[in-house]
Design an enzyme around this catalytic site. Sequence first.
Site, PDB file in Angstrom:
ATOM      1  N   GLU A  79     -35.439  -0.085   1.838  1.00 10.32           N
ATOM      2  CA  GLU A  79     -36.877   0.156   1.897  1.00 10.32           C
ATOM      3  C   GLU A  79     -37.356   0.912   0.653  1.00 10.32           C
ATOM      4  OE1 GLU A  79     -38.481  -1.385   4.006  1.00 10.32           O
ATOM      5  OE2 GLU A  79     -37.750  -1.203   6.059  1.00 10.32           O
TER       6      GLU A  79
ATOM      7  N   ASP B 229     -27.104  -7.451   5.667  1.00 11.75           N
ATOM      8  CA  ASP B 229     -27.468  -6.353   6.563  1.00 11.75           C
ATOM      9  C   ASP B 229     -27.281  -6.715   8.036  1.00 11.75           C
ATOM     10  OD1 ASP B 229     -29.552  -8.192   6.594  1.00 11.75           O
ATOM     11  OD2 ASP B 229     -30.929  -6.920   5.484  1.00 11.75           O
TER      12      ASP B 229
ATOM     13  N   HIS C  18     -38.907  -4.733  -0.021  1.00 13.23           N
ATOM     14  CA  HIS C  18     -37.508  -4.413   0.295  1.00 13.23           C
ATOM     15  C   HIS C  18     -36.605  -5.609   0.011  1.00 13.23           C
ATOM     16  CE1 HIS C  18     -38.238  -5.592   4.785  1.00 13.23           C
ATOM     17  NE2 HIS C  18     -37.328  -6.433   4.353  1.00 13.23           N
TER      18      HIS C  18
ATOM     19  N   ASN D  90     -43.112  -5.394   1.628  1.00 16.29           N
ATOM     20  CA  ASN D  90     -43.199  -4.094   0.944  1.00 16.29           C
ATOM     21  C   ASN D  90     -42.199  -3.993  -0.220  1.00 16.29           C
ATOM     22  OD1 ASN D  90     -40.760  -3.821   2.250  1.00 16.29           O
ATOM     23  ND2 ASN D  90     -41.301  -1.977   3.391  1.00 16.29           N
TER      24      ASN D  90
HETATM   25  C1  GLP Z   1     -35.780  -8.875   6.580  1.00 10.92           C
HETATM   26  C2  GLP Z   1     -34.329  -8.894   6.030  1.00 10.92           C
HETATM   27  C3  GLP Z   1     -34.332  -9.275   4.585  1.00 10.92           C
HETATM   28  C4  GLP Z   1     -35.319 -10.385   4.375  1.00 10.92           C
HETATM   29  C5  GLP Z   1     -36.721  -9.842   4.523  1.00 10.92           C
HETATM   30  C6  GLP Z   1     -37.801 -10.895   4.532  1.00 10.92           C
HETATM   31  O1  GLP Z   1     -36.098  -7.783   7.303  1.00 10.92           O
HETATM   32  N1  GLP Z   1     -33.565  -7.738   6.237  1.00 10.92           N
HETATM   33  O2  GLP Z   1     -33.022  -9.612   4.179  1.00 10.92           O
HETATM   34  O3  GLP Z   1     -35.178 -10.944   3.103  1.00 10.92           O
HETATM   35  O4  GLP Z   1     -36.815  -8.964   5.607  1.00 10.92           O
HETATM   36  O5  GLP Z   1     -37.802 -11.593   5.729  1.00 10.92           O
HETATM   37  P1  GLP Z   1     -38.545 -12.967   5.928  1.00 10.92           P
HETATM   38  O6  GLP Z   1     -37.770 -13.984   5.177  1.00 10.92           O
HETATM   39  O7  GLP Z   1     -38.508 -13.226   7.411  1.00 10.92           O
HETATM   40  O8  GLP Z   1     -39.918 -12.811   5.412  1.00 10.92           O
END
Ligand code: GLP
Length: 245
Positions: A143, A67, A138, A136
């Site tokens: 989402e 992303d 995702h 959440n």
């Molecule tokens: C982000 C990314 C995801 C990631 C997730 C968890 O927003 N878009 O690809 O896996 O949220 O992030 P983190 O590893 O900082 O908890």
Amino acid sequence: MNIIEVKDYAEMSQKAAEYIIEKVCKSPTLNMGLATGGTPIGTYENLIADFKKNSTSYRDVTTFNLDEYVGLSGDNENSYRYFMDDHFFNHIDIKKDNTNVPCGDGNDLEEECSRYEQLIAKHGGIDLQVLGIGSNGHIGFNEPGTSFNTKTHVIDLAPSTIKANARFFNRVEDVPTKAITMGIATIMKSKEILLLVSGASKKEAMSKLLTENVSESFPASVLKNHPCVTIIADKAAVSGLKIHS
Ligand code: GLP
């Protein structure tokens, strides 16, 4: 889903790196799907250390990131292109032309989504997709409520995601409200998935993943329908949960 429970973030990062290194050594032309966020940073550090010590080569590896924020150019420090260059690509022998991140600051976002989806297909799909999970549920930036049929698309970020990611920005107001993300169907087409989970803030998500039915209201639950998923989760994320039936 094969779940590997490890002690802590350091062990998760080390195990994940070992897992990836084995794949890259076996298949030097691997198509790797990559994630950003705090979770995989330690994995990238271990991969870089291994590259320096053992010269594991990424010369013929192609990468596709999950992303990118809409509105940020690749030279913006908060863009995922910048994150990947800074945390991984600049420190190994991968060819920059073989690293792909959706472009979030073009004029035609829909066109960029279909270009990205076609690019992945043109390369024969993703062999190994590394994933994190949002609190959440995702995956990528898909989402809750996102259709399981989605290909790469533009998404409005949930308020909870904006809040969670504000730690990387100066102010919460600076966090983009939209992103381009691989779709759930794009992710599910990967031949293999490696999900990394660390910390108490992910425990509720892990609990839901392990106990709830597959539903679009909890995107990560779709992984139960994938034939080849490995989860490396640390104690803080799974302690007290029944991880094996
Ligand atoms: C982000 C990314 C995801 C990631 C997730 C968890 O927003 N878009 O690809 O896996 O949220 O992030 P983190 O590893 O900082 O908890």
